[in-house]
Design a protein around this motif. Structure first.
Motif, PDB file in Angstrom:
ATOM      1  N   GLU A 167       0.813  -1.210   0.000  1.00  0.00           N
ATOM      2  CA  GLU A 167       0.000   0.000   0.000  1.00  0.00           C
ATOM      3  C   GLU A 167       0.849   1.264   0.000  1.00  0.00           C
ATOM      4  N   GLY A 168       2.080   1.155  -0.400  1.00  0.00           N
ATOM      5  CA  GLY A 168       2.974   2.298  -0.393  1.00  0.00           C
ATOM      6  C   GLY A 168       4.410   1.810  -0.391  1.00  0.00           C
ATOM      7  N   PRO A 169       5.360   2.678  -0.097  1.00  0.00           N
ATOM      8  CA  PRO A 169       6.758   2.246  -0.077  1.00  0.00           C
ATOM      9  C   PRO A 169       7.048   1.309   1.088  1.00  0.00           C
ATOM     10  N   VAL A 170       8.035   0.444   0.902  1.00  0.00           N
ATOM     11  CA  VAL A 170       8.504  -0.414   1.983  1.00  0.00           C
ATOM     12  C   VAL A 170       9.330   0.440   2.944  1.00  0.00           C
ATOM     13  N   THR A 171       8.923   0.480   4.199  1.00  0.00           N
ATOM     14  CA  THR A 171       9.627   1.287   5.192  1.00  0.00           C
ATOM     15  C   THR A 171      10.465   0.394   6.100  1.00  0.00           C
ATOM     16  N   CYS A 172      11.406   1.015   6.811  1.00  0.00           N
ATOM     17  CA  CYS A 172      12.362   0.275   7.638  1.00  0.00           C
ATOM     18  C   CYS A 172      12.216   0.705   9.094  1.00  0.00           C
ATOM     19  N   GLN A 173      11.908  -0.251   9.931  1.00  0.00           N
ATOM     20  CA  GLN A 173      11.890  -0.035  11.378  1.00  0.00           C
ATOM     21  C   GLN A 173      13.205  -0.567  11.923  1.00  0.00           C
ATOM     22  N   ILE A 174      14.002   0.277  12.558  1.00  0.00           N
ATOM     23  CA  ILE A 174      15.334  -0.115  13.016  1.00  0.00           C
ATOM     24  C   ILE A 174      15.390  -0.045  14.532  1.00  0.00           C
ATOM     25  N   LEU A 175      15.741  -1.182  15.150  1.00  0.00           N
ATOM     26  CA  LEU A 175      15.905  -1.251  16.593  1.00  0.00           C
ATOM     27  C   LEU A 175      17.388  -1.184  16.936  1.00  0.00           C
ATOM     28  N   MET A 176      17.739  -0.254  17.808  1.00  0.00           N
ATOM     29  CA  MET A 176      19.127  -0.074  18.220  1.00  0.00           C
ATOM     30  C   MET A 176      19.381  -0.862  19.502  1.00  0.00           C
ATOM     31  N   SER A 177      20.455  -1.632  19.505  1.00  0.00           N
ATOM     32  CA  SER A 177      20.822  -2.399  20.694  1.00  0.00           C
ATOM     33  C   SER A 177      21.351  -1.465  21.769  1.00  0.00           C
ATOM     34  N   PRO A 178      21.458  -1.917  23.012  1.00  0.00           N
ATOM     35  CA  PRO A 178      22.009  -1.060  24.074  1.00  0.00           C
ATOM     36  C   PRO A 178      23.527  -0.929  24.035  1.00  0.00           C
ATOM     37  N   PHE A 179      24.166  -1.445  22.992  1.00  0.00           N
ATOM     38  CA  PHE A 179      25.627  -1.436  22.915  1.00  0.00           C
ATOM     39  C   PHE A 179      26.104  -0.429  21.877  1.00  0.00           C
ATOM     40  N   ASN A 180      27.371  -0.096  21.956  1.00  0.00           N
ATOM     41  CA  ASN A 180      28.016   0.733  20.943  1.00  0.00           C
ATOM     42  C   ASN A 180      29.362   0.116  20.590  1.00  0.00           C
ATOM     43  N   ASN A 181      30.147   0.808  19.787  1.00  0.00           N
ATOM     44  CA  ASN A 181      31.422   0.239  19.344  1.00  0.00           C
ATOM     45  C   ASN A 181      32.426   0.083  20.482  1.00  0.00           C
ATOM     46  N   ALA A 182      32.214   0.804  21.579  1.00  0.00           N
ATOM     47  CA  ALA A 182      33.154   0.734  22.697  1.00  0.00           C
ATOM     48  C   ALA A 182      32.899  -0.475  23.590  1.00  0.00           C
ATOM     49  N   ASN A 183      31.627  -0.837  23.813  1.00  0.00           N
ATOM     50  CA  ASN A 183      31.349  -1.925  24.753  1.00  0.00           C
ATOM     51  C   ASN A 183      30.871  -3.215  24.093  1.00  0.00           C
ATOM     52  N   LEU A 184      30.740  -3.229  22.768  1.00  0.00           N
ATOM     53  CA  LEU A 184      30.436  -4.478  22.073  1.00  0.00           C
ATOM     54  C   LEU A 184      31.752  -5.143  21.673  1.00  0.00           C
ATOM     55  N   ASP A 185      31.915  -6.394  22.018  1.00  0.00           N
ATOM     56  CA  ASP A 185      33.125  -7.152  21.652  1.00  0.00           C
ATOM     57  C   ASP A 185      32.997  -7.542  20.179  1.00  0.00           C
ATOM     58  N   ILE A 186      33.486  -6.677  19.297  1.00  0.00           N
ATOM     59  CA  ILE A 186      33.281  -6.858  17.854  1.00  0.00           C
ATOM     60  C   ILE A 186      33.850  -8.187  17.348  1.00  0.00           C
ATOM     61  N   PRO A 187      35.074  -8.603  17.723  1.00  0.00           N
ATOM     62  CA  PRO A 187      35.588  -9.884  17.208  1.00  0.00           C
ATOM     63  C   PRO A 187      34.701 -11.070  17.571  1.00  0.00           C
ATOM     64  N   ASN A 188      34.215 -11.129  18.809  1.00  0.00           N
ATOM     65  CA  ASN A 188      33.366 -12.257  19.194  1.00  0.00           C
ATOM     66  C   ASN A 188      31.969 -12.144  18.604  1.00  0.00           C
ATOM     67  N   PHE A 189      31.488 -10.926  18.382  1.00  0.00           N
ATOM     68  CA  PHE A 189      30.195 -10.791  17.717  1.00  0.00           C
ATOM     69  C   PHE A 189      30.293 -11.285  16.272  1.00  0.00           C
ATOM     70  N   ARG A 190      31.379 -10.933  15.604  1.00  0.00           N
ATOM     71  CA  ARG A 190      31.550 -11.399  14.223  1.00  0.00           C
ATOM     72  C   ARG A 190      31.730 -12.911  14.180  1.00  0.00           C
ATOM     73  N   LEU A 191      32.364 -13.470  15.207  1.00  0.00           N
ATOM     74  CA  LEU A 191      32.505 -14.925  15.255  1.00  0.00           C
ATOM     75  C   LEU A 191      31.133 -15.583  15.427  1.00  0.00           C
ATOM     76  N   ALA A 192      30.283 -14.982  16.262  1.00  0.00           N
ATOM     77  CA  ALA A 192      28.922 -15.508  16.409  1.00  0.00           C
ATOM     78  C   ALA A 192      28.151 -15.403  15.095  1.00  0.00           C
ATOM     79  N   VAL A 193      28.326 -14.304  14.384  1.00  0.00           N
ATOM     80  CA  VAL A 193      27.688 -14.144  13.064  1.00  0.00           C
ATOM     81  C   VAL A 193      28.134 -15.251  12.126  1.00  0.00           C
ATOM     82  N   GLU A 194      29.431 -15.507  12.130  1.00  0.00           N
ATOM     83  CA  GLU A 194      29.948 -16.514  11.209  1.00  0.00           C
ATOM     84  C   GLU A 194      29.493 -17.921  11.586  1.00  0.00           C
TER      85      GLU A 194
END
Length: 452
Positions: A205-232
């Motif tokens: 019924e119109g354009p596809v819209t995006c609802q984005i939920l932000m996690s409580p983390f940021n680049n300083a307190n998210l363990d990026i290497p282990n998050f990417r390992l979980a992704v993989e």
């Protein structure tokens, strides 16, 4: 509901081209009638034997299994290299999505179908200035001719990588997507690449819209290497990860919320830990992917920081407490709307609001510009035993863990060989590995607890 829908998907070659998905939700008309899923679509097809590297296919593009099932749709077209020639954008800071979005956030496409479509964002988006933003294609009521109109010029378009599952994909895969802030409504809208610029993706019924939920983390307190390992680990799981109609039906009929009051005791928490690992073996829908990655990440984070826990707390119990606080979801039955409702109900996740601006922890958080890198090899200490004392090693894919033990009698199993569309009968010798194929439960448990 699950595979639906409007996230993007990988595709063919060709600079500046887009391969259109067969997704009914983007074309704004009912999905074609399809047969109901047979027994071959249920959890009796647990294994996929990889014959080619993850994320690839014989034609070099998206591995498409079928068109969208019923009203659930399929993944959308991927954005290609045409944006590489566009200059960097300098958007209005109020609407600059790079100030809001971080690795691990969740994007829900709305309007493509009645369910929504969930993808996991893998990093802060880049912004490119595109010459023209076009509206959706419309039909002249007088002449019955089709036309599109320009909405704006020199528009910032945001590009990011996502992890998703969809009914026209054969497994969980990493893809790319693009979206804009609508110049008139200030809604975040999905776009596709066309000649001279980008066009709003059309929903029901119109354009596809995006609802984005932000996690409580940021680049300083998210363990990026282990998050990417979980992704993989979710991306490269040694099992059949094709989108499942049965999982979608389970999500429709049952609640996915984890009740915190049910798991207050140590016994209850240990039961939940075992339950979550069992559910990771189930085939996904689109909204399975973010909870599964986040739950694996919390396990790795608790194991990594066990020495810093108070009173020598058991990392397994700390993991369950983190899941109940941040991702209290049964990932084998959650649908997009319910996932959004549960996460917002924790009061830890927030929806993007241009009026309120970015969360405080992200205002001073410099974005990580580098794209998430897929690891080609996993490190395993020599002679590392699993929970049952068997010596383990890394398999042929340089990622999966095996012990080579005889865990079942030789038999035929149903599964998909490589990235074949069809379910096949496969002769399995009943061993864990030894270099590819199914894993035993103890090796899966060890693999989930390895950290970067």
């Amino acid at each position: 509901m699950s595979s639906s829908e409007s996230g993007s998907s990988s595709s063919s070659s060709g600079r500046g081209q887009v391969r259109q998905s067969r997704c009914c939700c983007f074309r704004g008309r009912p999905a074609p009638r399809r047969r109901l899923p047979s027994d071959s679509d249920d959890e009796r097809t647990p294994f996929m034997i990889n014959a080619s590297p993850p994320g690839t296919s014989p034609n070099g593009g998206l591995r498409r299994a079928d068109e969208g099932l019923g009203g659930m749709g399929a993944a959308a077209a991927e954005i290609f290299t045409g944006f590489a020639r566009c200059p960097e954008a300098n958007p209005n800071p109020v609407f600059d999505l790079r100030r809001f979005i971080r690795c691990g956030d969740i994007l829900n496409y709305l309007g493509g179908n009645k369910w929504g479509h969930i993808v996991l964002i893998l990093g802060t988006p880049t912004a490119k200035e595109v010459p023209v933003l076009f509206d959706m294609e419309r039909v002249d009521p007088v002449t019955n001719g089709r036309f599109i109109v320009e909405l704006a010029r020199d528009v910032p378009v945001y590009l990011c990588n996502v992890l998703q599952s969809a009914s026209n994909m054969q497994d969980i895969n990493t893809t790319s997507c693009a979206f804009v802030v609508h110049p008139q409504t200030q809604q975040i809208c999905a776009v596709k690449e066309i000649s001279r610029g980008v066009q709003l993706s059309a929903g029901r019924e119109g354009p596809v819209t995006c609802q984005i939920l932000m996690s409580p983390f940021n680049n300083a307190n998210l363990d990026i290497p282990n998050f990417r390992l979980a992704v993989e680990e979710v991306h490269r799981a040694a099992q059949d990860t094709k989108w499942s109609f049965r999982t979608a039906i389970r999500g429709y009929l049952r609640s996915a919320a984890l009740r915190v009051s049910k798991y207050r005791s140590v016994y209850g928490k240990r039961q939940l830990a075992n339950l979550m690992e069992e559910k990771w073996r189930k085939r996904p829908v689109c909204s399975t992917v973010p909870p599964r990655v986040w739950q694996k990440y919390f396990l790795k984070a608790c194991i990594k920081h066990r020495d810093y826990m108070q009173n020598g707390s058991d990392p397994e119990l700390a993991w369950v407490e983190a899941v109940l606080a941040f991702m209290p979801v049964k990932d084998d039955r959650v649908l997009p709307k319910e996932l959004v409702r549960i996460l917002l109900g924790t009061k830890r996740w927030q929806e993007i609001s241009f009026r309120n601006g970015p969360p405080k922890q992200r205002l001073v958080d410099p974005p990580i510009k580098a794209k998430p890198q897929i690891r080609t090899k996993r490190q395993l200490p020599p002679g590392q035993p699993n929970a049952e004392g068997a010596c383990c090693w890394i398999g042929q894919d340089q990622f999966s863990v095996y012990c080579g033990r005889q865990v079942e009698k030789p038999k035929q199993i149903e599964g998909r060989l490589g990235h074949s569309v069809k379910v096949q009968k496969i002769d399995w010798d009943g061993k864990c590995g030894p270099m590819s194929g199914p894993q035993c439960a103890a090796c899966r448990q060890l693999q989930d607890r390895l950290i970067a």
